[in-house]
Every structure is written in C-alpha cells, then in structure tokens.
Design an enzyme around this catalytic site. Structure first.
Site, mmCIF file in Angstrom:
data_model
loop_
_atom_site.group_PDB
_atom_site.id
_atom_site.type_symbol
_atom_site.label_atom_id
_atom_site.label_comp_id
_atom_site.label_asym_id
_atom_site.label_seq_id
_atom_site.Cartn_x
_atom_site.Cartn_y
_atom_site.Cartn_z
ATOM 1 C CB CYS A 10 -0.943 0.010 1.198
ATOM 2 S SG CYS A 10 -2.194 -1.259 1.119
HETATM 3 N N1 NAD Z 1 -3.996 -5.522 1.841
HETATM 4 C C1 NAD Z 1 -3.967 -4.361 2.458
HETATM 5 O O1 NAD Z 1 -3.178 -4.126 3.382
HETATM 6 C C2 NAD Z 1 -4.931 -3.283 2.077
HETATM 7 C C3 NAD Z 1 -5.105 -2.193 2.940
HETATM 8 C C4 NAD Z 1 -5.970 -1.181 2.588
HETATM 9 C C5 NAD Z 1 -6.607 -1.251 1.361
HETATM 10 N N2 NAD Z 1 -6.422 -2.313 0.526
HETATM 11 C C6 NAD Z 1 -7.110 -2.322 -0.761
HETATM 12 O O2 NAD Z 1 -8.106 -3.343 -0.764
HETATM 13 C C7 NAD Z 1 -8.242 -3.880 -2.067
HETATM 14 C C8 NAD Z 1 -8.061 -5.372 -2.008
HETATM 15 O O3 NAD Z 1 -6.795 -5.657 -1.450
HETATM 16 P P1 NAD Z 1 -6.400 -7.128 -0.966
HETATM 17 O O4 NAD Z 1 -5.033 -6.985 -0.416
HETATM 18 O O5 NAD Z 1 -7.470 -7.711 -0.114
HETATM 19 O O6 NAD Z 1 -6.349 -7.883 -2.375
HETATM 20 P P2 NAD Z 1 -6.204 -9.435 -2.663
HETATM 21 O O7 NAD Z 1 -5.549 -9.546 -3.988
HETATM 22 O O8 NAD Z 1 -5.595 -10.120 -1.482
HETATM 23 O O9 NAD Z 1 -7.708 -9.964 -2.763
HETATM 24 C C9 NAD Z 1 -8.623 -9.566 -3.747
HETATM 25 C C10 NAD Z 1 -9.648 -10.673 -3.945
HETATM 26 O O10 NAD Z 1 -10.639 -10.207 -4.845
HETATM 27 C C11 NAD Z 1 -11.012 -11.295 -5.702
HETATM 28 N N3 NAD Z 1 -11.698 -10.762 -6.889
HETATM 29 C C12 NAD Z 1 -11.169 -10.186 -7.991
HETATM 30 N N4 NAD Z 1 -12.150 -9.804 -8.819
HETATM 31 C C13 NAD Z 1 -13.319 -10.154 -8.246
HETATM 32 C C14 NAD Z 1 -14.679 -10.027 -8.624
HETATM 33 N N5 NAD Z 1 -15.048 -9.429 -9.747
HETATM 34 N N6 NAD Z 1 -15.614 -10.517 -7.795
HETATM 35 C C15 NAD Z 1 -15.283 -11.110 -6.638
HETATM 36 N N7 NAD Z 1 -14.018 -11.251 -6.229
HETATM 37 C C16 NAD Z 1 -13.050 -10.780 -7.025
HETATM 38 C C17 NAD Z 1 -9.688 -11.992 -5.948
HETATM 39 O O11 NAD Z 1 -9.886 -13.318 -6.438
HETATM 40 C C18 NAD Z 1 -9.054 -11.950 -4.563
HETATM 41 O O12 NAD Z 1 -9.414 -13.067 -3.778
HETATM 42 C C19 NAD Z 1 -7.204 -3.154 -2.928
HETATM 43 O O13 NAD Z 1 -7.806 -2.049 -3.544
HETATM 44 C C20 NAD Z 1 -6.199 -2.654 -1.920
HETATM 45 O O14 NAD Z 1 -5.507 -1.522 -2.352
HETATM 46 C C21 NAD Z 1 -5.610 -3.344 0.869
#
Ligand code: NAD
Length: 460
Positions: A270
C-alpha cells in the site's frame, strides 16, 4: 436493521472483513471469482493468510457462507462491501477493471432485486473513480437509479497486514464517502455495530473520502521518511541517536511518536503505491504535489545507499545473512520489501546471500530463485554468515544471542536497522555491532573531527 451483508472479494482484506463481520453477529455471504477462496471459506477456513483469521472463521462459520455467484449475494443481503484488487498501472494510477467487472455483476443482480441495497466500495481508488468510473456501470446494468433504488458509498479501511482483525474492529474512525444521506446513514448504522471501540463514522462526499484515504497513507509515509532522514543525520553527529531524538519530538502532540522510528524505508502493497498514485492525480489535475514525488524518490534511495555503504567493508565473496524478507514482521508479503532488495543487490555484487524469514519463506524463495538461498531455519541461515543484516524487528530476531550469531566464527558484523537486538551485542568483543541511526565507533570519532572543522573554520 441490517443483519445480512456480503463481502465481494475474499482476499487479504475482504477475507478478514468477512470473518470480523460474522464475529459481530452479521450473516455474511462472501463472493470471489476464485473457487479456491470460496471452497476455503465454505470449509470454515481463512481464504487468505492473516494472523488469527482461521480461528475467527472457525468460531463464526455458522454465520458465513461463500459463493461464486454475485447475484446470490446481492439478492440475499442488504449491503455489500466490494474489496477487489485495484492494481497500479504504468502511470502509477489505480486501475478499476476488477472493480468494474464486480460492479457489472452487482448491477445485473440489482436489476432483479426489488428491495433497496447499499453498495460500499472499500478498495483503494483515486478521486472520481467511484462516481465517474463505477457508478455508471451500476446504473447501466441495473437499469436503476442510485439514490432512489440503491445506495452507494466509498468507505476504505485503515488496516495493517498482520493486525487486520484488531485494526478492523478498533478503527480510529470510519471514513464514509456517501452518495446521499440514506447511503451514508445505512453504512453508519452497520459500522456502529461492528466497532468494538465505539469509533465514529466521519461522513463526507465520495470524492473527499477517496482523497482522505490516500492522504492518510501518504502523510504516514512522509513521517517515515522524516524519521529516516533523522537517522541519517544522527549517524553523523557525535553521540547521535535517532531513538533519543524521536522519543523527544514524539512527545509533541502535533507530531506523535508513531511511524517515527528511523530504520528502513517503507514498503509493502500500500504505502509506496498510494503515495505514487496521489502524485499522479495531483499532476493530472494540475495541483502542485512535489512533496509526494520527493518522498517517493527519497524512499527508493535508502536501500541502494545502504548497499553502497556496506560493500567496501565486506570481503569479496563473503557470506551475508539477511534476516527479514517480508516487508515487516508477522507478514508473508514481500512486495517492495527491503530484505528482498538487499538480497538481490548484494548477490549481484558477488556476495553469497542467504536469507531467512519466519513467515515469507515460500514467497521469498520464488522471488530470489538463483540469487539467494532462503533458509528453512534461523541457525542454518547464520551458520556461515560473516555479516548479518537484521531488516525487520521480528520477535525471533530480537531474542537472538551473540553465541547464536558467532557459532564458532572469529568475528561477525551485524547491522541492526531497527536497533532491536539486546544490549549484550553492543560491546561484544567478537561482534562489530552497527546500529542504523546511531553514531558509534569509528564513525563517532570521524564525526567529531568533521564538526570541529566546521566550528574551527567559523572562529578563524
Ligand atoms: N492488503 C492491504 O493491506 C490493504 C489495505 C488497505 C486497502 N487495501 C485495498 O483493498 C483492495 C483489495 O486488497 P487485498 O489486499 O485484499 O487484495 P487481494 O488480492 O488479497 O484480494 C482480492 C480478492 O478479490 C477477488 N476478486 C477479484 N475480482 C473479483 C470479482 N469481480 N468478484 C469477486 N471477487 C473478485 C480476488 O480473487 C481476490 O481473492 C485493494 O484495492 C487494496 O488496495 C488493501
């Protein structure tokens, strides 16, 4: 009152939110495009790796189910959180194609739903993306109108990997960007039942919330860089000690102590990209955002500068142990990690590099391949090392003792980026202990001479 919610995207953040929401009494339907994630959750297991998540889901599995079908979730719940990836593109902006795909599926489901439903985007996006990029997709595929037939919010989370459960349930505040009063009030009513600490919802327009989310991360990275700059200064001032300085300035309420521990640059999935993305939108809009660019550039120079500093002191072909390959303790994530950077850079300079991390072994192995060995155990990693770099303040490294590092060797050099090793290392006769951010040993003597020179010149 809303009791049924869906979580769309069961990754590191969404998977944990599903467990947390169920633990607070909500019936949760999780949706993912990955069969593996869906199967995992349906079997009562964490769909993504996060500390404590498996246990949390086990304890609440009667209130959680997962599906590949967005329609099933939208028709059977009253509010959905959408937490799909928003990867950076080559310009540094966040792409919304995964979110667009999810919003299309949600829109089609909304077309069949008679009752009002609130869609909450949680993924990190740039200002304007929710209203101008994604809302039109919902309206097109549902044939319905936002504000009348369904609600929309942008509401990101402020969590850190490794402590997502604690952070999600005890936030400083909830950031709620609302399309209209009803959307915001609906989400606020859910938030008030999620927080263990009575955190309030700060409600505002969608665009202000999009900007606020990025600003929080960007501001924190500025603080980290400031502390790293202080650490560099302290190394050049006689007796300089970044912890002493940070402890003092951290007492000033305008500043605060958190994220002010100089050591290494920021990394992970991030902080680096959020800073770059905010700069992208600033430039795109014609705003003046040079601080963001300078901060990113500065952060990217920290590891290379360190490699240049260390190299002349190492024997040709020396074995270097890098402890800490994830970007921080308690994490398996190696994205933008200083430990991985050091392994690659030192290996490219001809040193034999062997790394160790308590959690990120598998990920590091595939990233380092031919460049460095990744050890299965800490003792095996330390066995031949003439130089040991401690890149994360992991509990396992904090409890090392000199004998475990020496292992019969004549001497060893240890660079402690976070000054986390016990005092017994500081003056050990066989250990050259180098704490980053402190002016010690020969550097201390040299710094006295340099400063004397300055003041002698000005009194001549
Ligand atoms: N990981 C962090 O620390 C964090 C912190 C704050 C914000 N975020 C934000 O949160 C969002 C997700 O991050 P993450 O780390 O959880 O990502 P990730 O890659 O771990 O998980 C995303 C999930 O979404 C699924 N996915 C993709 N397209 C989809 C769809 N159309 N329908 C249903 N599921 C779908 C994927 O298969 C995956 O399991 C990003 O925008 C990220 O910037 C993450």
């Amino acid at each position: 009152m809303i009791n049924d919610v869906s979580v769309i995207g069961l990754g590191k953040l969404g998977g944990t939110m599903a467990g947390c929401l169920a633990s607070r009494g909500f019936n949760v339907i999780g949706v993912d495009v990955s069969q593996k994630a869906v199967n995992s959750l349906n079997a009562g297991h964490a769909p993504a790796q996060e500390s404590g998540l498996d246990e949390l889901i086990q304890q609440n599995k009667q209130r959680i189910r997962a599906t590949l079908d967005h329609e099933d979730a939208i028709l059977n719940t009253d509010l959905s959180f959408v937490i799909v990836p928003t990867p950076s593109d080559e310009r540094g902006a966040f792409t919304i194609q995964y979110a667009a795909y999810a919003f299309e599926a949600i829109g089609k489901a909304l077309a069949k739903r008679e009752k009002y439903h609130t869609v909450v985007l949680t993924s990190t996006v740039l200002p304007g993306a929710t209203r101008y990029g994604l809302l039109p997709i919902l309206e097109k595929f549902s044939g319905k109108q936002c504000g009348k037939d369904f609600g929309l919010c942008y509401s990101p989370e402020f969590i850190a990997l490794g402590t997502v459960i604690r952070d999600f349930l005890n936030p400083d505040f909830y950031l709620v960007g609302e399309f209209d009063e009803r959307s915001g009030a609906t989400l606020e009513s859910v938030n008030s039942r999620v927080a263990l600490n009575q955190a309030h919802s700060k409600r505002m327009s969608i665009e202000n919330a999009e900007l606020a989310k990025l600003s929080v991360n960007s501001f924190v990275t500025l603080k980290i860089s400031y502390a790293n700059m202080l650490a560099d200064l302290c190394e050049r001032i006689p007796g300089g000690d970044v912890d002493v300085v940070s402890d003092a300035i951290g007492l000033d309420k305008r500043i605060g102590r958190r994220y002010l521990t100089g050591g290494f640059g920021y990394g992970g999935p991030c902080f680096p990209r959020d800073n770059v993305a905010l700069n992208f939108i600033g430039n795109y809009l014609g705003a003046s955002t040079p601080l963001l660019e300078v901060n990113d550039n500065y952060n990217r120079t920290i590891s290379p500068r360190f490699v240049d500093k260390l190299t002349p002191h190492l024997r040709k072909g020396a074995t270097v142990a890098v402890l800490g390959l994830a970007y921080k303790p308690l994490s398996h994530v190696i994205e933008e990690s200083a430990g991985i950077y050091l392994c690659l850079a030192l290996s490219n300079k001809g040193f034999r590099v062997i790394g160790f991390d308590p959690l990120a072994r598998e990920e590091a192995n595939s990233a380092l391949k031919m460049h460095a060995l990744v050890s299965d155990s800490l003792p095996a990693c330390l066995q031949d090392a003439e130089c040991i770099l401690v890149t994360t303040p992991d509990e396992m490294f904090k409890s090392l003792n000199p004998e475990e590092c020496l292992l019969g060797k004549e001497s060893v050099t240890i660079v402690d980026f976070w000054r986390c090793l016990p005092e017994v290392f500081h003056d050990h006769p066989k250990i050259q202990y180098i704490p980053v951010g402190r002016c010690t040993g020969n550097a201390g003597m040299a710094s006295i001479e340099t400063l004397r020179g300055l003041w002698a010149e000005s009194t001549d």
